[in-house]
Design a protein around this motif. Structure first.
Motif, PDB file in Angstrom:
ATOM      1  N   THR B 263       0.851  -1.201   0.000  1.00 57.04           N
ATOM      2  CA  THR B 263       0.000   0.000   0.000  1.00 57.04           C
ATOM      3  C   THR B 263       0.880   1.242   0.000  1.00 57.04           C
ATOM      4  N   VAL B 264       0.350   2.299  -0.583  1.00 58.75           N
ATOM      5  CA  VAL B 264       1.004   3.600  -0.441  1.00 58.75           C
ATOM      6  C   VAL B 264      -0.033   4.592   0.062  1.00 58.75           C
ATOM      7  N   TYR B 265       0.367   5.393   1.018  1.00 59.72           N
ATOM      8  CA  TYR B 265      -0.430   6.547   1.425  1.00 59.72           C
ATOM      9  C   TYR B 265       0.389   7.770   1.039  1.00 59.72           C
ATOM     10  N   ALA B 266      -0.195   8.719   0.366  1.00 56.14           N
ATOM     11  CA  ALA B 266       0.583   9.903  -0.036  1.00 56.14           C
ATOM     12  C   ALA B 266      -0.278  11.145  -0.053  1.00 56.14           C
ATOM     13  N   THR B 267       0.382  12.244   0.187  1.00 53.86           N
ATOM     14  CA  THR B 267      -0.258  13.538   0.012  1.00 53.86           C
ATOM     15  C   THR B 267       0.799  14.516  -0.485  1.00 53.86           C
ATOM     16  N   GLY B 268       0.355  15.547  -1.156  1.00 57.62           N
ATOM     17  CA  GLY B 268       1.292  16.529  -1.692  1.00 57.62           C
ATOM     18  C   GLY B 268       0.541  17.660  -2.336  1.00 57.62           C
ATOM     19  N   ASN B 269       1.285  18.696  -2.736  1.00 58.90           N
ATOM     20  CA  ASN B 269       0.640  19.830  -3.391  1.00 58.90           C
ATOM     21  C   ASN B 269       1.679  20.685  -4.097  1.00 58.90           C
ATOM     22  N   ASN B 270       1.183  21.646  -4.835  1.00 59.71           N
ATOM     23  CA  ASN B 270       2.086  22.562  -5.543  1.00 59.71           C
ATOM     24  C   ASN B 270       2.019  23.952  -4.927  1.00 59.71           C
ATOM     25  N   SER B 271       1.766  23.989  -3.633  1.00 56.78           N
ATOM     26  CA  SER B 271       1.452  25.260  -2.993  1.00 56.78           C
ATOM     27  C   SER B 271       2.651  26.194  -2.871  1.00 56.78           C
ATOM     28  N   TYR B 272       3.865  25.673  -2.899  1.00 52.51           N
ATOM     29  CA  TYR B 272       5.006  26.553  -2.631  1.00 52.51           C
ATOM     30  C   TYR B 272       5.392  27.363  -3.863  1.00 52.51           C
ATOM     31  N   PHE B 273       5.560  26.699  -5.018  1.00 53.87           N
ATOM     32  CA  PHE B 273       5.969  27.411  -6.222  1.00 53.87           C
ATOM     33  C   PHE B 273       4.799  27.648  -7.186  1.00 53.87           C
ATOM     34  N   GLY B 274       3.708  26.895  -6.988  1.00 50.54           N
ATOM     35  CA  GLY B 274       2.538  27.119  -7.817  1.00 50.54           C
ATOM     36  C   GLY B 274       2.689  26.665  -9.253  1.00 50.54           C
ATOM     37  N   LEU B 275       3.654  25.810  -9.540  1.00 46.39           N
ATOM     38  CA  LEU B 275       3.810  25.268 -10.890  1.00 46.39           C
ATOM     39  C   LEU B 275       2.843  24.099 -11.059  1.00 46.39           C
ATOM     40  N   GLU B 276       2.820  23.513 -12.257  1.00 45.87           N
ATOM     41  CA  GLU B 276       1.864  22.424 -12.478  1.00 45.87           C
ATOM     42  C   GLU B 276       2.149  21.211 -11.595  1.00 45.87           C
ATOM     43  N   GLN B 277       3.420  20.887 -11.430  1.00 40.35           N
ATOM     44  CA  GLN B 277       3.784  19.694 -10.675  1.00 40.35           C
ATOM     45  C   GLN B 277       3.816  19.966  -9.168  1.00 40.35           C
ATOM     46  N   ALA B 278       3.554  18.927  -8.394  1.00 41.11           N
ATOM     47  CA  ALA B 278       3.671  19.052  -6.929  1.00 41.11           C
ATOM     48  C   ALA B 278       5.112  19.404  -6.564  1.00 41.11           C
ATOM     49  N   ASP B 279       5.275  20.314  -5.614  1.00 42.54           N
ATOM     50  CA  ASP B 279       6.620  20.637  -5.152  1.00 42.54           C
ATOM     51  C   ASP B 279       6.883  20.097  -3.752  1.00 42.54           C
ATOM     52  N   THR B 280       5.854  19.595  -3.126  1.00 53.51           N
ATOM     53  CA  THR B 280       5.945  19.144  -1.744  1.00 53.51           C
ATOM     54  C   THR B 280       5.169  17.842  -1.628  1.00 53.51           C
ATOM     55  N   MET B 281       5.742  16.833  -1.037  1.00 50.46           N
ATOM     56  CA  MET B 281       4.987  15.587  -0.887  1.00 50.46           C
ATOM     57  C   MET B 281       5.559  14.773   0.274  1.00 50.46           C
ATOM     58  N   ALA B 282       4.705  13.888   0.776  1.00 46.30           N
ATOM     59  CA  ALA B 282       5.133  12.921   1.774  1.00 46.30           C
ATOM     60  C   ALA B 282       4.366  11.628   1.524  1.00 46.30           C
ATOM     61  N   THR B 283       5.009  10.508   1.777  1.00 49.98           N
ATOM     62  CA  THR B 283       4.341   9.236   1.543  1.00 49.98           C
ATOM     63  C   THR B 283       4.733   8.214   2.604  1.00 49.98           C
ATOM     64  N   ILE B 284       3.819   7.332   2.883  1.00 49.22           N
ATOM     65  CA  ILE B 284       4.102   6.187   3.759  1.00 49.22           C
ATOM     66  C   ILE B 284       3.859   4.926   2.934  1.00 49.22           C
ATOM     67  N   LEU B 285       4.836   4.031   2.949  1.00 54.09           N
ATOM     68  CA  LEU B 285       4.768   2.805   2.166  1.00 54.09           C
ATOM     69  C   LEU B 285       4.714   1.621   3.126  1.00 54.09           C
ATOM     70  N   GLU B 286       3.821   0.671   2.871  1.00 60.86           N
ATOM     71  CA  GLU B 286       3.749  -0.530   3.716  1.00 60.86           C
ATOM     72  C   GLU B 286       4.262  -1.737   2.932  1.00 60.86           C
ATOM     73  N   TYR B 287       5.164  -2.476   3.575  1.00 58.44           N
ATOM     74  CA  TYR B 287       5.764  -3.640   2.919  1.00 58.44           C
ATOM     75  C   TYR B 287       5.474  -4.907   3.723  1.00 58.44           C
ATOM     76  N   ASP B 288       5.324  -6.023   3.016  1.00 63.17           N
ATOM     77  CA  ASP B 288       5.468  -7.341   3.634  1.00 63.17           C
ATOM     78  C   ASP B 288       6.776  -7.913   3.131  1.00 63.17           C
ATOM     79  N   THR B 289       7.829  -7.768   3.923  1.00 63.21           N
ATOM     80  CA  THR B 289       9.144  -8.222   3.463  1.00 63.21           C
ATOM     81  C   THR B 289       9.328  -9.696   3.838  1.00 63.21           C
ATOM     82  N   PRO B 290      10.306 -10.363   3.271  1.00 61.59           N
ATOM     83  CA  PRO B 290      10.547 -11.769   3.635  1.00 61.59           C
ATOM     84  C   PRO B 290      10.805 -11.951   5.140  1.00 61.59           C
ATOM     85  N   LYS B 291      11.237 -10.886   5.837  1.00 70.66           N
ATOM     86  CA  LYS B 291      11.518 -10.995   7.271  1.00 70.66           C
ATOM     87  C   LYS B 291      10.390 -10.441   8.141  1.00 70.66           C
ATOM     88  N   GLY B 292       9.346  -9.911   7.534  1.00 70.71           N
ATOM     89  CA  GLY B 292       8.247  -9.347   8.310  1.00 70.71           C
ATOM     90  C   GLY B 292       7.858  -7.980   7.798  1.00 70.71           C
TER      91      GLY B 292
END
Lengths: 294, 449
Positions: B263-292
């Motif tokens: 799963t990925v949870y993410a949020t972001g925006n282009n609020s700082y520079f106001g260009l088309e692309q997001a300039d700020t983002m954060a994400t949390i990634l969930e893994y099931d690795t071979p060790k847990g």
């Protein structure tokens, strides 16, 4: 005339770029390119970045060879030239000595261990054999033991590269300072007759009018008695001067010689300045006076 | 080097101190890199990254022969051609049009450093023509085109390496192969944390010497001159901040924990520079690795470069910070006795005491230290036990690996099919950001080509 001023932290100091007589947009764009170039050079030339050319040179083992970036090759060759011209008082092969000093300051080595370590490090350096290819950007290690630190020339070399970039961008009136220890001044005389640069001793002050030249300063006031003598591998050298300034057409030269001159006599300095066309003048403060050569 | 330069150089540079000299010692002139059969390579895109390939990477690869450069900006391609010929000799042809270059040159390989939206078409056409491709990340500016590239590699069997250079960085490879897999030094990795901090979005203007006209620009899919220089800021041309920066580091998360996010949870925006692309983002990634289970936390910051660029991994036996910059350190968990890690020092994998151990007076009882000694951390020392150490910066090493793979001497470190898997989670992050933030599940089958 509008003046645009930009600051950027790099190479363990603060770079300041001042641009005159350009559109703001164009100056902003130049600033980004200049600081990107400086960061790029730091990534290649800093021994504190594990993937830099210099870090990888410092890890070479006997019998190994390595292809270098053109700029790495160029700065090492320039360092060899300056070392020869300065009677060995400029030396980039002292990184391990610096590490020993740092370890002692951090409490990893005792003072006794530091003294012995410096003797061992100096012996290893004297037995080292590194070769720089004269024809292509390669370095060869026959015997390791010499470790590079470009701290006394890197900022000057970076300013030389900035000069090339600004020429390419056709920006003719600007100054760029690397931590105020090395500053390059460039000006179109029809736009700005000269830049001003103050120098002072304890009792005297003078303002210089400078054009198309780099000035480097080195001293004991801000950083303490930091003059290390690479010829002996020790830091017990007591400098004759309080402060030294070197003006040169080549920023690498001004940066390197501003440190090297601390370890030389006035007679030796006068000879070097007279014989080297890249060095325009040097100045020093001593006992409160300001003195110029020539 | 010109003759006069060389004369001046030798005249003033006979000796340096005692141990650094000009010369090529007779005993080690043989080049350990096999360079018998050079491959003819072209670089497409002569901007920042393409310039790096041309001037910093290719000259260090003995088996690569630069024969052509291609860029729609005439001054940029001519400058690349002329400067390369001046610095390194040889003959380089400059082209505006990719397909004219393909037709006229006998190319063994193509290295692409063009805007993301051009990657798929150029790469697939080259692969179909049997020409191996090294393509800068991201694979494309959308997941559908990235998939087409991976499928083209699978269909044609022609090599396609994607430019996530950490995959060929010796220290990253050593950490993965020796410290994580062979020695299991850090135990079970539970957290991966990364940041790319930069102070501004790159906005470039044409230099006074650039002579680009709108008609030429529009011929190649751009609507304005600005799009040519700042394509990263436009959604139809580039993949945005997560593709540009985050994908390098999230790919390392995936590689080191040996899995891909469920799963990925993410949020972001282009609020700082106001260009088309997001300039700020954060994400949390969930893994099931071979060790847990494991969690990844990742951020892109575009308004401050103060904290730098790094990846940090936490295991139950130790932790480490790794980067292509200054931040590199390994920490032993307190409950793991130092004697257990001594074997890594003895094996030459790690150094401690700032690599000053050889200067310690081991026999003396009193260390003489009167201040509090610093916390002990470790650094990678010799990359012992590796089949291959490139001893090149990662950009050169990654291209070298590609060139040697074309020559049949190596296999790709990071082909398009492997890269596609990381692109999937990158575009899921995009999806979450574009939806205004949210959590998205990824079916394992989505990673397959």
């Amino acid at each position: 005339m509008e003046t645009y001023r930009y600051e950027h932290a790099a190479m363990a100091t603060e770079f300041v770029l001042t641009i005159k007589n350009e559109e703001e947009d164009y100056a902003n764009n130049a600033c980004q390119q200049v600081f990107d170039l400086v960061d790029n050079l730091e990534n290649r030339l800093s021994r504190f970045i594990a993937d830099s050319d210099i870090s990888r040179i410092n890890r070479m083992k006997a019998g190994e060879q390595m292809a270098l970036d053109f700029e790495t090759w160029e700065i090492i060759r320039k360092s060899i030239d300056i070392s020869a011209l300065s009677y060995g008082t400029f030396d980039i092969g002292v990184a391990k000595h610096m590490d020993v000093f740092r370890a002692a300051k951090q409490g990893i080595l005792t003072e006794f261990e530091m003294t012995n370590a410096l003797a061992k490090v100096q012996e290893q350096k004297q037995n080292a054999r590194l070769f720089v290819d004269p024809d292509k950007p390669m370095i060869y290690c026959v015997e390791p033991g010499m470790y590079f630190d470009l701290g006394a020339i890197g900022k000057g070399y970076a300013l030389d590269q900035v000069k090339k970039l600004m020429l390419d961008l056709e920006i003719e009136t600007y100054s760029i300072s690397a931590g105020e220890s090395t500053i390059h001044f460039e000006n179109d005389h029809t736009v700005l007759p000269f830049w001003t640069y103050p120098i002072s001793s304890k009792t005297k002050q003078k303002t210089l009018e400078l054009s198309n030249v780099t000035v480097s300063a080195s001293g004991t006031y801000f950083q303490g008695n930091h003059i290390f003598d690479p010829r002996k591998g020790s830091n017990d050298f007591l400098p004759e001067f309080d402060r030294v300034w070197v003006a040169a057409t080549d920023a690498g030269y001004s940066d390197a010689f501003s440190t090297a001159f601390f370890l030389l006599s006035i007679e030796e300095i006068e000879q070097i300045v007279a014989e080297n066309e890249k060095i325009i003048w040097m100045a020093y403060s001593k006992d409160g006076t300001l003195n110029f050569v020539p | 080097m010109t003759n006069s330069n060389r004369r001046d150089f030798l005249k003033t540079s006979a000796i340096f101190g005692t141990g650094l000299m000009i010369g090529n010692p007779f005993s080690i002139t043989a080049n350990p890199l096999k360079a018998a059969d050079k491959i003819n390579i072209a670089v497409v895109g002569c901007g920042g990254r393409g310039g790096g390939m041309i001037f910093s990477n290719i000259p260090k690869i003995p088996s690569a022969n630069l024969v052509a450069v291609c860029d729609i900006v005439e001054s940029r391609r001519e400058r690349a051609k002329n400067n390369f010929e001046q610095q390194y000799g040889g003959k380089v042809n400059a082209y505006e049009d990719f397909y004219e270059m393909m037709e006229k040159e006998k190319l063994d390989a193509i290295a692409m450093a063009t805007p993301d939206f051009w990657h798929m078409r150029h790469a697939v056409d080259a692969l179909e023509a049997g020409i191996p491709v090294y393509c800068e990340k991201a694979m494309s500016n959308n997941i559908a085109d990235a998939r087409k590239m991976a499928e083209a590699q699978k269909r044609t069997g022609v090599l396609l390496q994607i430019g996530r250079q950490r995959r060929s960085n010796d220290r990253y490879r050593f950490t993965k192969e020796i410290l994580l897999e062979q020695e299991q030094m850090f135990g079970r990795l539970t957290h991966a944390i990364g940041q790319w901090n930069r102070s501004r979005i790159w906005t470039q203007r044409p230099s006074k010497r650039d002579n680009l006209d709108l008609a030429t620009v529009q011929k190649y899919g751009f609507e304005t001159i600005d799009q040519v220089y700042n394509w990263r800021n436009y959604t139809k041309l580039g993949g945005g901040v997560v593709s540009d920066l985050g994908s390098h580091q999230i790919d390392i998360f995936n590689w080191f924990v040996d899995s891909f996010p469920k799963t990925v949870y993410a949020t972001g925006n282009n609020s700082y520079f106001g260009l088309e692309q997001a300039d700020t983002m954060a994400t949390i990634l969930e893994y099931d690795t071979p060790k847990g289970p494991a969690i990844g936390i990742y951020e892109n910051i575009s308004n401050s470069r103060a904290i730098g660029v790094y990846e940090r991994f936490i295991g139950d036996d130790g932790a480490f910070v790794i980067s292509e910059g200054k931040d590199n350190q390994i920490y032993r968990e307190s409950r793991v006795p130092s004697k257990r890690w001594q074997k890594y020092i003895d094996a030459g994998y790690l150094a401690n005491l700032a690599d000053m151990a050889e200067y310690k007076e081991k026999e003396s009882g009193d260390s003489g230290i009167k201040e509090t000694a610093p916390q002990i951390s470790y650094d990678i020392k010799d990359m012992a036990g590796m089949d291959k150490v490139y001893n090149m910066n990662s950009h050169t090493a990654h291209l070298y690996n590609f060139v040697e793979s074309v020559r049949g001497e190596e296999t790709l470190n990071y082909d398009a099919i492997e890269s596609y898997k990381s692109e999937v989670c990158i575009y899921k992050i995009h999806e979450a950001i574009n939806a205004g933030g949210g959590r998205i599940e990824i079916d394992p089958s989505e990673y397959e080509v």
